[in-house]
Design an enzyme around this catalytic site. Structure first.
Site, PDB file in Angstrom:
ATOM      1  N   HIS A 254      20.461  70.342  66.964  1.00  0.00           N
ATOM      2  CA  HIS A 254      19.729  71.161  68.384  1.00  0.00           C
ATOM      3  C   HIS A 254      20.709  71.588  69.107  1.00  0.00           C
ATOM      4  CE1 HIS A 254      17.246  71.214  71.842  1.00  0.00           C
ATOM      5  NE2 HIS A 254      16.406  71.228  71.102  1.00  0.00           N
ATOM      6  N   GLU A 312      11.027  69.071  65.246  1.00  0.00           N
ATOM      7  CA  GLU A 312      10.416  69.864  64.213  1.00  0.00           C
ATOM      8  C   GLU A 312      10.210  68.828  62.805  1.00  0.00           C
ATOM      9  OE1 GLU A 312       9.101  72.115  65.256  1.00  0.00           O
ATOM     10  OE2 GLU A 312      10.156  73.837  65.685  1.00  0.00           O
TER      11      GLU A 312
HETATM   12  N1  ACO Z   1      21.845  71.985  58.969  1.00  0.00           N
HETATM   13  C1  ACO Z   1      23.201  71.992  58.514  1.00  0.00           C
HETATM   14  N2  ACO Z   1      24.298  72.517  59.328  1.00  0.00           N
HETATM   15  C2  ACO Z   1      23.945  72.594  60.640  1.00  0.00           C
HETATM   16  C3  ACO Z   1      22.734  72.413  61.180  1.00  0.00           C
HETATM   17  C4  ACO Z   1      21.668  71.976  60.146  1.00  0.00           C
HETATM   18  N3  ACO Z   1      20.486  71.642  60.446  1.00  0.00           N
HETATM   19  N4  ACO Z   1      22.656  72.583  62.465  1.00  0.00           N
HETATM   20  C5  ACO Z   1      23.890  72.864  62.620  1.00  0.00           C
HETATM   21  N5  ACO Z   1      24.673  73.016  61.667  1.00  0.00           N
HETATM   22  C6  ACO Z   1      26.067  73.089  61.566  1.00  0.00           C
HETATM   23  C7  ACO Z   1      26.232  74.579  61.299  1.00  0.00           C
HETATM   24  O1  ACO Z   1      26.743  74.670  60.337  1.00  0.00           O
HETATM   25  C8  ACO Z   1      27.243  75.311  62.519  1.00  0.00           C
HETATM   26  O2  ACO Z   1      28.262  75.449  61.942  1.00  0.00           O
HETATM   27  P1  ACO Z   1      28.728  77.015  61.676  1.00  0.00           P
HETATM   28  O3  ACO Z   1      29.121  77.380  63.050  1.00  0.00           O
HETATM   29  O4  ACO Z   1      29.903  76.923  60.599  1.00  0.00           O
HETATM   30  O5  ACO Z   1      27.708  77.747  61.090  1.00  0.00           O
HETATM   31  C9  ACO Z   1      27.609  73.773  63.116  1.00  0.00           C
HETATM   32  O6  ACO Z   1      26.748  72.901  62.880  1.00  0.00           O
HETATM   33  C10 ACO Z   1      27.157  74.258  64.750  1.00  0.00           C
HETATM   34  O7  ACO Z   1      25.834  74.688  64.900  1.00  0.00           O
HETATM   35  P2  ACO Z   1      25.478  75.590  65.959  1.00  0.00           P
HETATM   36  O8  ACO Z   1      24.922  76.674  65.414  1.00  0.00           O
HETATM   37  O9  ACO Z   1      26.621  75.793  67.119  1.00  0.00           O
HETATM   38  O10 ACO Z   1      24.314  74.904  66.610  1.00  0.00           O
HETATM   39  P3  ACO Z   1      23.423  75.398  67.639  1.00  0.00           P
HETATM   40  O11 ACO Z   1      23.460  74.674  68.753  1.00  0.00           O
HETATM   41  O12 ACO Z   1      23.623  76.853  68.126  1.00  0.00           O
HETATM   42  O13 ACO Z   1      22.350  75.311  67.100  1.00  0.00           O
HETATM   43  C11 ACO Z   1      20.288  74.924  66.010  1.00  0.00           C
HETATM   44  C12 ACO Z   1      21.085  74.769  67.115  1.00  0.00           C
HETATM   45  C13 ACO Z   1      20.015  76.281  65.722  1.00  0.00           C
HETATM   46  C14 ACO Z   1      18.858  74.114  66.103  1.00  0.00           C
HETATM   47  C15 ACO Z   1      20.867  74.496  64.580  1.00  0.00           C
HETATM   48  O14 ACO Z   1      21.151  73.126  64.606  1.00  0.00           O
HETATM   49  C16 ACO Z   1      19.858  74.747  63.497  1.00  0.00           C
HETATM   50  O15 ACO Z   1      19.946  75.753  62.722  1.00  0.00           O
HETATM   51  N6  ACO Z   1      19.112  73.797  62.992  1.00  0.00           N
HETATM   52  C17 ACO Z   1      18.222  73.925  61.889  1.00  0.00           C
HETATM   53  C18 ACO Z   1      16.916  74.900  62.190  1.00  0.00           C
HETATM   54  C19 ACO Z   1      15.998  73.919  62.939  1.00  0.00           C
HETATM   55  O16 ACO Z   1      15.893  72.712  62.712  1.00  0.00           O
HETATM   56  N7  ACO Z   1      15.550  74.363  64.157  1.00  0.00           N
HETATM   57  C20 ACO Z   1      14.494  73.892  65.093  1.00  0.00           C
HETATM   58  C21 ACO Z   1      15.102  73.564  66.321  1.00  0.00           C
HETATM   59  S1  ACO Z   1      14.156  72.565  67.529  1.00  0.00           S
HETATM   60  C22 ACO Z   1      13.364  73.918  68.414  1.00  0.00           C
HETATM   61  O17 ACO Z   1      13.986  74.705  68.706  1.00  0.00           O
HETATM   62  C23 ACO Z   1      12.199  73.736  68.655  1.00  0.00           C
END
Ligand code: ACO
Length: 383
Positions: A254, A312
């Site tokens: 998140h 989610e």
């Molecule tokens: N699975 C695997 N790796 C992850 C995940 C995940 N669920 N979430 C973050 N990471 C990793 C990524 O690999 C990223 O590395 P990278 O820069 O090499 O790609 C690193 O952690 C940092 O992630 P960010 O993109 O900086 O995290 P951000 O805060 O931008 O994103 C997000 C948050 C979009 C929710 C992310 O955690 C994600 O994609 N999760 C999966 C999708 C999801 O569950 N979405 C629902 C969110 S809740 C809502 O909006 C209601």
């Protein structure tokens, strides 16, 4: 001017809001003064919506009047139904976006922001239910004014009266996700309304932002992963493969929370009832196992990130328990979040401030115009 670039706007505070507050380190969510767990399992969606719009809970007479106002706005025009009929093969969120846009068909020039907001919140369930039934070869079911918002939504989807337990669980879900700070879709709604555009445009734009898998599109894929895993011993190899392919695990991580999303617990408590025995109990045990394995492997994969379960993952569990299929998960999120979008739009309108961030120009400045006949493709570039 400060020209530090923050592409995700993570450190930017762009609004003051009394609607909801998040403490990402402590894992706390406040909805208009109420800790989430104090409000979500008790209120109806209408009470929570009233709370966001008026900053207090309604008394009995106010609630009756508000419910009646909403119920009177549930119907959708024939032309919108025809549009949904034509959109049977489009994604459900696209159908909702198109349907929400078509609410303008019967809006009046005299409709103010509140009337438009009421219309949008009231009609979203009707649009989703009609779109879903049409694509399954069933005629849309007309709304019933004698049912509450959650009960009527389930009634329009299934054509039968829901059980009190299903209604309570859906109200809890709708309350849990109605608002969440300046998330991407809410920010979108605020940007649009800040130009003094209209409420329908604001919620239509917000649907587009919510649709993406990094925001509201995750619960369907989260449940798909559980079904793909199928049995506990498959959890580790399947999740390892996904991480090795560079995939993100839906339902984890998140932008704000560094610990478990507090909404996950509220939804888990509400879901428990539906997973008490038989095959459902086995599915529940599998979900909990998949969550534990995912958390373990995410920590192994990215030890420097604190990746925890987000809303989610348990949205998928609860909505599945209520009996909703996966392609209704994101549209049902929108049925709730439109309450937050409209409340934020009211707040934004009150500021009378256009949202317009700055950007830094990084391109060249000395290009010279060449007539078309004299242009050639530079070496190393494709035409
Ligand atoms: N699975 C695997 N790796 C992850 C995940 C995940 N669920 N979430 C973050 N990471 C990793 C990524 O690999 C990223 O590395 P990278 O820069 O090499 O790609 C690193 O952690 C940092 O992630 P960010 O993109 O900086 O995290 P951000 O805060 O931008 O994103 C997000 C948050 C979009 C929710 C992310 O955690 C994600 O994609 N999760 C999966 C999708 C999801 O569950 N979405 C629902 C969110 S809740 C809502 O909006 C209601």
């Amino acid at each position: 001017m400060n020209m530090n670039i923050d592409p995700g706007l993570q450190e930017v505070v762009a609004a003051a809001t009394r609607l909801s507050g998040i403490d990402g380190e402590a894992g706390e969510l406040i909805i208009a003064g109420f800790p989430l767990a104090e409000l979500a399992p008790h209120a109806t969606f209408e009470e929570t919506l009233y709370l966001l719009w008026h900053d207090r809970l309604p008394d009995a007479a106010e609630l009756r009047a508000f419910q009646a106002e909403l119920a009177a706005q549930r119907g959708i025009p024939e032309a919108l139904c025809a549009l949904l009929q034509a959109a049977q093969r489009t994604d459900m969120m696209d159908a909702l976006r198109m349907g929400a846009s078509a609410l303008s068909l019967d809006m009046q020039a005299t409709d103010d922001a509140r009337a438009s907001a009421l219309r949008a919140v009231a009609a979203f369930p009707t649009i989703v239910a009609a779109a879903w039934r049409l694509r399954h070869g069933q005629a849309p079911v007309s709304p019933r004014a004698d049912l509450g918002h959650a009960a009527n939504y389930l009634y329009m989807l299934n054509g039968t009266s829901p059980t009190p337990a299903q209604v309570r669980a859906l109200d809890t879900y709708l309350n849990t996700v109605i608002d969440h700070g300046l998330n991407a879709s809410t920010f979108t709604a605020r940007v649009i309304i800040s130009t003094q555009s209209d409420m329908i445009s604001a919620v239509v734009g917000a649907i587009g932002a919510l649709k993406g898998p990094l925001h509201g599109g995750a619960p369907g894929p989260a449940l798909d992963m559980v079904f793909e895993i199928g049995k506990p011993e498959n959890a580790e190899p399947v999740i390892r493969q996904r991480l090795a392919r560079g995939e993100r695990l839906m339902g984890f991580g998140h932008r704000v929370y560094r610990v478990r999303d507090p909404r996950a617990d509220v939804l888990n408590d509400a879901a428990a009832l539906f997973f008490a025995d038989g095959a459902q109990a086995a599915l529940y045990a599998l979900v909990r196992h998949v969550e534990q394995v995912a958390l373990h492997l995410l920590h192994e994969h990215r030890p420097e990130r604190r990746l925890a379960t987000n809303v989610e993952f348990y949205t998928a569990l609860l909505l599945h328990g209520i009996g909703l299929p996966a392609d209704l998960f994101s549209p049902t999120f929108a049925v709730s979040r439109v309450g937050g979008w409209t409340a934020h739009a009211f707040e934004q309108l009150a500021t009378r401030r256009l949202i317009r961030p700055a950007s830094v120009y990084t391109g060249p400045r000395d290009r010279v115009w060449q007539p078309l006949a004299q242009r050639s493709t530079a070496p190393g570039q494709t035409a």
